[in-house]
Scaffold this motif. Structure first.
Motif, PDB file in Angstrom:
ATOM      1  N   ASN A 526       5.542   1.449   9.372  1.00 23.83           N
ATOM      2  CA  ASN A 526       5.272   1.519   7.941  1.00 23.83           C
ATOM      3  C   ASN A 526       4.419   0.312   7.552  1.00 23.83           C
ATOM      4  O   ASN A 526       4.900  -0.820   7.532  1.00 23.83           O
ATOM      5  CB  ASN A 526       6.595   1.523   7.161  1.00 23.83           C
ATOM      6  CG  ASN A 526       6.401   1.819   5.690  1.00 23.83           C
ATOM      7  OD1 ASN A 526       5.470   1.323   5.071  1.00 23.83           O
ATOM      8  ND2 ASN A 526       7.297   2.624   5.132  1.00 23.83           N
ATOM      9  N   SER A 528       3.069  -0.582   4.727  1.00 22.86           N
ATOM     10  CA  SER A 528       3.424  -1.254   3.475  1.00 22.86           C
ATOM     11  C   SER A 528       4.626  -2.172   3.642  1.00 22.86           C
ATOM     12  O   SER A 528       4.730  -3.201   2.971  1.00 22.86           O
ATOM     13  CB  SER A 528       3.705  -0.216   2.383  1.00 22.86           C
ATOM     14  OG  SER A 528       4.801   0.608   2.745  1.00 22.86           O
ATOM     15  N   LYS A 529       5.538  -1.820   4.551  1.00 23.38           N
ATOM     16  CA  LYS A 529       6.704  -2.667   4.806  1.00 23.38           C
ATOM     17  C   LYS A 529       6.449  -3.678   5.911  1.00 23.38           C
ATOM     18  O   LYS A 529       7.188  -4.649   6.046  1.00 23.38           O
ATOM     19  CB  LYS A 529       7.912  -1.804   5.184  1.00 23.38           C
ATOM     20  CG  LYS A 529       8.444  -0.944   4.048  1.00 23.38           C
ATOM     21  CD  LYS A 529       9.698  -0.191   4.496  1.00 23.38           C
ATOM     22  CE  LYS A 529      10.290   0.619   3.352  1.00 23.38           C
ATOM     23  NZ  LYS A 529      11.519   1.353   3.775  1.00 23.38           N
ATOM     24  N   THR A 533      10.160   2.362  10.346  1.00 21.50           N
ATOM     25  CA  THR A 533      11.176   3.164   9.673  1.00 21.50           C
ATOM     26  C   THR A 533      11.493   4.372  10.542  1.00 21.50           C
ATOM     27  O   THR A 533      10.668   4.835  11.333  1.00 21.50           O
ATOM     28  CB  THR A 533      10.699   3.636   8.291  1.00 21.50           C
ATOM     29  OG1 THR A 533       9.473   4.370   8.436  1.00 21.50           O
ATOM     30  CG2 THR A 533      10.458   2.455   7.370  1.00 21.50           C
TER      31      THR A 533
END
Length: 733
Positions: A526, A528-529, A533
């Motif tokens: 992920n 953005s993280k 995930t």
């Protein structure tokens, strides 16, 4: 004075000789050259055993089981067969002696398909259709798939001359080999096969691939196919296809019927056969010839219930055979590694699998198959020390003497001459006995030899094609062996040599074993993280790679991740075939997630920076349990056809024709397919590829909205021999 021509011996030596003779006569067992024998074979009345086998009952079982429709694990006919076998065991053995072992397995489920024939907007007819086995894991969901119907006969390129194939739906004769790939190459949206008057398993096996090519394929009954051929000549006729074909977790079970031993109830002999079936048209898997093994198992259970043996016998009706021996793996996990057996309170000595066909009457006794390819000079002693000589020096000769018959029984334990451990079987196969063997058990299969089983694997495996007379000599051999093992006064086996072991490697590879559980997780990176995930409901595949790789499609273990992205697989092997020191099996784990709407792959194995370049997908599994991780990325699949070595114009990889692997095959040149970002001229951060070399189709996976550049390298120096882009004169960039 000694007589003429005779040799005088001292009195003490003569006395010793008499004493030894008396000891051998009195003791229930004896040892000659280290081989321990039990009761004298004359105590076994094999002729009486085989005379009491009821072939009319076997025929009734086969007819009944093959009348249920598809017995593919998880299909309706499978559950009817499960109930039939359970009820039979309860009736014959008693309810307290029947065990139902439940488990789950991933299967491709045909939820229904129909073809609507339209003319000038009006419905002419609605036809039932049946899905063809998926290409690798790629199933499909199609709704309102329209196109003009094109009849291309055998699918040869010449059959397409003058036809407008692109964007339309092709109708083919089923007996057309892999001609359906030409339809896919030319841009067809789907293929419909017309039921023939008869076919072979070879035709069935070339109707699907080991790469995940998205290309819907269907099968229609002959009457409907003839109608489609007729209307295909009309230019104003089109067809509309609706179909759901998806992976699901199916409830499955093994059924164990127990006959308790009269003298040694804690010593167990296992006799097993699978009751599920397989067909390239999974909804039409009647499996009559496949059913003769489990029908024979039911008859043996009846006989031994009326003639109880000295040892306990487990009669095990397995399922999930075509799902990489799922039922056999689950049986070993629960029963062979049960606390009672591991501790030695109960001893599970031998596992005998029945894998019979009525295509022939010869049999082979095999300890090794193509699921695990387990065997080496050291572990072979497990079979050669007592079991092999007992069967071939005593059981078979005694059976022949008592019945006055000659039996053709190939020795797969001790191959010699021009025959190997595969006997006279010219293609890959799996044995339900294999998981028991890799878990350090003593197991083998009684399998029909010298046949191709051409009647199996397609909708024509029906009762009318069963030749029951061919079963009789095979079952007589199996019955005699099981009877002998169950009634020996003493088995010539040291239990520690066949006791369960999760992972074993003794000095110089003298003994090998490995049967472990893998627990894994499917991740995606992920951005953005900045971390990973979980990916729920992904289809996960585990297969052996490297020198142990096999192209046999049913040896791949398929499961699904749960809502947390987690999965577990029982029966991952550690050590396998070797020369002296053995071989550590390497297992490769990859995952895919399919669109809930279309079935097209949405997430594919990530070969890039946050995928395989950072987290390995291949593992040498050497402990229990073993944790693995595999990574996927959101992807768009791109199909590539005619992937061959362009220099000599030959396949990228040659396969051994018997084993369907690269061992002992003609050498192939090294090759790679590498995907680059066409704008940056560097590898994508995330990308994927599915290609096996021996098939001329590859599937690339690129990030959404990306422009890719494919480099094709071949030869010792991996020279670039091809560059592929999706540019055109209108859009050269």
């Amino acid at each position: 004075m000694p007589g003429r021509g005779k040799t005088s011996r001292p009195a003490s030596l003569r006395a010793a000789t008499i004493t030894v003779a008396l000891v051998i006569a009195i003791l229930p067992t004896c040892s000659i050259n280290g081989v321990v024998f039990g009761a004298p074979p004359e105590e076994f009345n094999f002729a009486e055993v085989v005379s009491k086998l009821d072939y009319e009952s076997i025929a009734r079982h086969v007819r009944e089981l093959s009348s249920y429709g598809s017995r593919v694990t998880g299909y309706d006919g499978y559950y009817k067969a499960l109930n039939y076998i359970t009820e039979y065991f309860v009736r014959v053995l008693g309810g307290t002696n029947v065990i139902l072992q439940n488990y789950t397995v991933a299967i491709p489920k045909d939820l229904g398909a129909k073809i609507t024939v339209m003319e000038n907007g009006q419905v002419l007819r609605v036809l039932e259709a049946f899905c063809i086995w998926p290409n690798y894991i790629q199933t499909w969901k199609v709704s309102n798939l329209k196109g003009q119907l094109i009849y291309a006969k055998k699918g040869e390129l010449s059959d397409f001359n003058g036809l407008n194939v692109s964007g339309n739906i092709v109708l083919l004769d089923f007996n057309s080999g892999d001609g359906w790939l030409n339809a896919a190459r030319l841009g067809a949206r789907a293929v419909i096969f017309v039921e023939p008057s008869g076919t072979t398993r070879w035709e069935a096996m070339v109707k699907f691939l080991n790469v995940p090519l998205y290309f819907p394929r269907f099968y229609v009954r002959k009457e409907d196919g003839d109608f489609l051929v007729k209307v295909s000549r009309e230019s104003d006729v089109e067809v509309v296809i609706d179909s759901e074909f998806e992976w699901e977790r199916a409830a499955a079970a093994n059924v164990i019927g127990v006959v308790n031993g009269t003298r040694y109830p804690d010593e167990i002999i296992v006799v097993a056969a699978h009751f599920d079936s397989w067909s390239v048209v999974p909804k039409l898997a009647f499996g009559a010839d496949e059913a003769v093994s489990v029908a024979s198992l039911l008859e043996l259970a009846r006989y031994f219930s009326e003639n109880r043996p000295l040892r306990t016998v487990y009669f095990v009706a397995l399922s999930g055979h075509w799902q990489a021996l799922a039922g056999a793996r689950e049986f070993v996990e629960k029963f062979f590694f049960s606390p009672e057996v591991v501790s030695g309170r109960k001893k599970m000595y031998v596992f005998v699998a029945l894998d019979l066909s009525t295509d022939g009457s010869d049999v082979a006794l095999l300890y090794r198959g193509h699921m695990y390819d387990f065997g080496a000079s050291g572990p072979m002693l497990r079979w050669l020390k007592w079991l092999q000589p007992r069967i071939f020096n005593y059981y078979i000769p005694l059976l022949e003497k008592q019945t006055g018959k000659r039996y053709s029984v190939r020795d797969g334990f001790h191959p010699s001459g021009s025959y190997g451990w595969w006997a006279s079987i010219p293609e890959p196969y799996m044995l339900d006995s294999e998981p028991f063997a890799v878990a350090h058990g003593l197991s083998f299969a009684v399998r029909t030899d010298n046949v191709l089983r051409l009647q199996q694997g397609h909708p024509f495996d029906t009762w009318e094609n069963v030749k029951l007379d061919n079963l009789k000599p095979q079952l007589e051999v199996a019955a005699a062996i099981v009877y002998g093992l169950a009634n020996e006064q003493s088995l010539g086996i040291t239990y520690s040599e066949v006791a369960p072991s999760r992972y074993l490697f003794t000095a110089a590879g003298g003994d090998l074993a490995g049967f472990m559980t893998v627990k894994g997780k499917v991740w995606t990176f992920n951005v953005s993280k900045g971390w990973y995930t979980e990916v729920p409901n992904a289809v996960v595949v585990a297969c052996r790679v490297g020198v142990s790789y096999s192209s046999y499609p049913f040896s791949r273990i398929v499961t699904m991740s749960d809502e947390k992205g987690e999965f577990a697989i029982n029966g991952i092997s550690g050590y396998g075939y070797g020369h002296g020191y053995g071989r550590v099996d390497v297992w490769y784990f990859e995952a895919y997630k399919l669109s809930e709407k279309t079935g097209v792959i949405e997430y594919a194995p990530d070969q890039g920076q946050y995928g395989r370049m950072r987290i390995r997908f291949d593992y040498e599994v050497n402990r229990h349990p073993y944790n693995v991780t595999t990574v996927v990325f959101r992807a768009i699949p791109i199909e590539i056809f005619d992937v061959i070595d362009p220099t000599p114009y030959r396949p990228l990889m040659y396969m051994n024709p018997v084993f369907r692997n690269t061992l002992r095959a003609l050498s192939s040149r090294p090759w790679t397919l590498t995907l680059y970002d066409a704008q940056q001229l560097s590898q994508f951060v995330a990308w994927g590829l599915s290609a096996v070399g021996y098939e001329k189709v590859a599937v690339l996976f690129v990030p959404p909205r990306a422009k890719g550049l494919l480099l094709f390298r071949v030869g010792p120096n991996l020279n670039i021999v091809g560059i592929l882009t999706n540019s055109s004169p209108e859009y050269p960039e």
